[in-house]
Design a protein around this motif. Structure first.
Motif, PDB file in Angstrom:
ATOM      1  N   GLY A   1       0.782  -1.222   0.000  1.00  0.00           N
ATOM      2  CA  GLY A   1       0.000   0.000   0.000  1.00  0.00           C
ATOM      3  C   GLY A   1       0.814   1.273   0.000  1.00  0.00           C
ATOM      4  N   ASN A   2       2.113   1.174  -0.014  1.00  0.00           N
ATOM      5  CA  ASN A   2       2.966   2.361  -0.054  1.00  0.00           C
ATOM      6  C   ASN A   2       3.131   2.781  -1.508  1.00  0.00           C
ATOM      7  OD1 ASN A   2       4.818   4.370   0.311  1.00  0.00           O
ATOM      8  ND2 ASN A   2       6.409   3.066   1.200  1.00  0.00           N
ATOM      9  N   ASN A   3       2.516   3.880  -1.890  1.00  0.00           N
ATOM     10  CA  ASN A   3       2.544   4.316  -3.283  1.00  0.00           C
ATOM     11  C   ASN A   3       3.668   5.283  -3.589  1.00  0.00           C
ATOM     12  OD1 ASN A   3       0.371   2.759  -4.020  1.00  0.00           O
ATOM     13  ND2 ASN A   3      -1.118   4.338  -3.498  1.00  0.00           N
ATOM     14  N   GLU A   4       4.551   5.523  -2.648  1.00  0.00           N
ATOM     15  CA  GLU A   4       5.676   6.423  -2.898  1.00  0.00           C
ATOM     16  C   GLU A   4       6.714   5.716  -3.758  1.00  0.00           C
ATOM     17  OE1 GLU A   4       7.226   7.794   0.812  1.00  0.00           O
ATOM     18  OE2 GLU A   4       5.251   8.359   1.542  1.00  0.00           O
ATOM     19  N   GLY A   5       7.389   6.468  -4.560  1.00  0.00           N
ATOM     20  CA  GLY A   5       8.479   5.916  -5.356  1.00  0.00           C
ATOM     21  C   GLY A   5       8.052   5.248  -6.645  1.00  0.00           C
ATOM     22  N   VAL A   6       6.926   5.671  -7.209  1.00  0.00           N
ATOM     23  CA  VAL A   6       6.470   5.074  -8.468  1.00  0.00           C
ATOM     24  C   VAL A   6       7.449   5.423  -9.591  1.00  0.00           C
ATOM     25  CG1 VAL A   6       4.607   5.019 -10.167  1.00  0.00           C
ATOM     26  CG2 VAL A   6       4.076   5.070  -7.735  1.00  0.00           C
ATOM     27  N   LYS A   7       7.945   6.663  -9.576  1.00  0.00           N
ATOM     28  CA  LYS A   7       8.931   7.052 -10.596  1.00  0.00           C
ATOM     29  C   LYS A   7      10.214   6.239 -10.458  1.00  0.00           C
ATOM     30  CE  LYS A   7       7.992  11.717 -12.086  1.00  0.00           C
ATOM     31  NZ  LYS A   7       8.508  13.082 -12.169  1.00  0.00           N
ATOM     32  N   LYS A   8      10.598   5.998  -9.215  1.00  0.00           N
ATOM     33  CA  LYS A   8      11.811   5.220  -8.977  1.00  0.00           C
ATOM     34  C   LYS A   8      11.621   3.787  -9.468  1.00  0.00           C
ATOM     35  CE  LYS A   8      15.362   4.267  -5.677  1.00  0.00           C
ATOM     36  NZ  LYS A   8      16.054   4.731  -4.505  1.00  0.00           N
ATOM     37  N   LEU A   9      10.424   3.269  -9.300  1.00  0.00           N
ATOM     38  CA  LEU A   9      10.110   1.926  -9.779  1.00  0.00           C
ATOM     39  C   LEU A   9      10.285   1.842 -11.288  1.00  0.00           C
ATOM     40  CD1 LEU A   9       8.923  -0.833  -8.777  1.00  0.00           C
ATOM     41  CD2 LEU A   9       6.715   0.053  -9.496  1.00  0.00           C
ATOM     42  N   ARG A  10       9.753   2.834 -11.994  1.00  0.00           N
ATOM     43  CA  ARG A  10       9.890   2.868 -13.459  1.00  0.00           C
ATOM     44  C   ARG A  10      11.352   2.974 -13.867  1.00  0.00           C
ATOM     45  NH1 ARG A  10       5.323   7.345 -14.251  1.00  0.00           N
ATOM     46  NH2 ARG A  10       3.524   6.046 -13.819  1.00  0.00           N
ATOM     47  N   GLY A  11      12.081   3.837 -13.161  1.00  0.00           N
ATOM     48  CA  GLY A  11      13.494   4.016 -13.470  1.00  0.00           C
ATOM     49  C   GLY A  11      14.302   2.747 -13.239  1.00  0.00           C
ATOM     50  N   LEU A  12      14.000   2.053 -12.160  1.00  0.00           N
ATOM     51  CA  LEU A  12      14.708   0.805 -11.868  1.00  0.00           C
ATOM     52  C   LEU A  12      14.418  -0.258 -12.926  1.00  0.00           C
ATOM     53  CD1 LEU A  12      14.518   0.454  -8.003  1.00  0.00           C
ATOM     54  CD2 LEU A  12      16.576   0.562  -9.397  1.00  0.00           C
ATOM     55  N   LYS A  13      13.177  -0.321 -13.376  1.00  0.00           N
ATOM     56  CA  LYS A  13      12.846  -1.276 -14.441  1.00  0.00           C
ATOM     57  C   LYS A  13      13.684  -1.008 -15.683  1.00  0.00           C
ATOM     58  CE  LYS A  13       7.999  -2.284 -13.422  1.00  0.00           C
ATOM     59  NZ  LYS A  13       6.617  -2.135 -13.927  1.00  0.00           N
ATOM     60  N   LYS A  14      13.811   0.267 -16.013  1.00  0.00           N
ATOM     61  CA  LYS A  14      14.594   0.634 -17.194  1.00  0.00           C
ATOM     62  C   LYS A  14      16.074   0.339 -16.988  1.00  0.00           C
ATOM     63  CE  LYS A  14      11.406   4.094 -18.909  1.00  0.00           C
ATOM     64  NZ  LYS A  14      11.187   5.486 -19.285  1.00  0.00           N
ATOM     65  N   ASP A  15      16.570   0.598 -15.768  1.00  0.00           N
ATOM     66  CA  ASP A  15      17.976   0.315 -15.473  1.00  0.00           C
ATOM     67  C   ASP A  15      18.267  -1.175 -15.580  1.00  0.00           C
ATOM     68  OD1 ASP A  15      18.630   2.953 -15.100  1.00  0.00           O
ATOM     69  OD2 ASP A  15      18.552   2.859 -12.896  1.00  0.00           O
ATOM     70  N   VAL A  16      17.375  -1.996 -15.035  1.00  0.00           N
ATOM     71  CA  VAL A  16      17.565  -3.446 -15.118  1.00  0.00           C
ATOM     72  C   VAL A  16      17.576  -3.881 -16.576  1.00  0.00           C
ATOM     73  CG1 VAL A  16      16.488  -5.680 -14.614  1.00  0.00           C
ATOM     74  CG2 VAL A  16      16.637  -3.945 -12.834  1.00  0.00           C
ATOM     75  N   ALA A  17      16.670  -3.327 -17.370  1.00  0.00           N
ATOM     76  CA  ALA A  17      16.616  -3.671 -18.796  1.00  0.00           C
ATOM     77  C   ALA A  17      17.893  -3.250 -19.510  1.00  0.00           C
ATOM     78  CB  ALA A  17      15.407  -3.012 -19.446  1.00  0.00           C
ATOM     79  N   ARG A  18      18.398  -2.045 -19.197  1.00  0.00           N
ATOM     80  CA  ARG A  18      19.646  -1.585 -19.816  1.00  0.00           C
ATOM     81  C   ARG A  18      20.811  -2.503 -19.455  1.00  0.00           C
ATOM     82  NH1 ARG A  18      17.985   3.827 -17.796  1.00  0.00           N
ATOM     83  NH2 ARG A  18      16.970   4.826 -19.547  1.00  0.00           N
ATOM     84  N   LEU A  19      20.900  -2.848 -18.165  1.00  0.00           N
ATOM     85  CA  LEU A  19      21.991  -3.706 -17.711  1.00  0.00           C
ATOM     86  C   LEU A  19      21.937  -5.065 -18.391  1.00  0.00           C
ATOM     87  CD1 LEU A  19      21.830  -2.725 -13.954  1.00  0.00           C
ATOM     88  CD2 LEU A  19      23.780  -2.319 -15.456  1.00  0.00           C
ATOM     89  N   LYS A  20      20.739  -5.628 -18.481  1.00  0.00           N
ATOM     90  CA  LYS A  20      20.594  -6.929 -19.130  1.00  0.00           C
ATOM     91  C   LYS A  20      20.897  -6.848 -20.621  1.00  0.00           C
ATOM     92  CE  LYS A  20      17.338  -9.094 -15.973  1.00  0.00           C
ATOM     93  NZ  LYS A  20      15.997  -9.681 -15.816  1.00  0.00           N
ATOM     94  N   THR A  21      20.489  -5.760 -21.248  1.00  0.00           N
ATOM     95  CA  THR A  21      20.734  -5.584 -22.680  1.00  0.00           C
ATOM     96  C   THR A  21      22.228  -5.504 -22.975  1.00  0.00           C
ATOM     97  OG1 THR A  21      18.633  -4.447 -22.980  1.00  0.00           O
ATOM     98  CG2 THR A  21      20.310  -4.089 -24.667  1.00  0.00           C
ATOM     99  N   ILE A  22      22.942  -4.722 -22.196  1.00  0.00           N
ATOM    100  CA  ILE A  22      24.378  -4.577 -22.426  1.00  0.00           C
ATOM    101  C   ILE A  22      25.105  -5.876 -22.127  1.00  0.00           C
ATOM    102  CG2 ILE A  22      26.447  -3.381 -21.616  1.00  0.00           C
ATOM    103  CD1 ILE A  22      24.706  -0.862 -21.486  1.00  0.00           C
TER     104      ILE A  22
END
Length: 94
Positions: free
Chosen positions: A35-56
């Motif tokens: 129920g903690n809705n804080e950090g939604v932007k951080k969640l999106r950013g982390l998803k993208k970072d994980v994808a970048r790391l895996k891609t490289i």
């Protein structure tokens, strides 16, 4: 994390960063489910970072980036030569 920084990491550092990002992503998802809705932007950013790391990481496994970098560096040279030829032809016609 910026793409240039990621590309400059060694393979072991890349794996470590991917693990850290995945762990943070898991924790944020867990917090969101509670129920903690804080950090939604951080969640999106982390998803993208994980994808970048895996891609490289995958690019390095396949050896794709090296070939693409060589081709990309050759393209501007080819474009410049073609432009010079076109200007020479245009000058001869006048």
């Amino acid at each position: 994390m910026e793409l240039n920084k990621i590309r400059n990491l060694s393979d072991t550092e890349l794996k470590t960063e991917a693990d850290k990002a995945s762990e943070q992503l898991f924790r944020l998802k867990f917090q969101r489910s509670l129920g903690n809705n804080e950090g939604v932007k951080k969640l999106r950013g982390l998803k993208k970072d994980v994808a970048r790391l895996k891609t490289i990481s995958r690019e390095r496994q396949l050896g794709v980036r090296g070939a693409a970098a060589v081709e990309a560096s050759a393209e501007p040279v080819k474009a410049k030569k073609a432009a010079k030829k076109a200007t020479k032809k245009a000058a001869k016609k006048d």
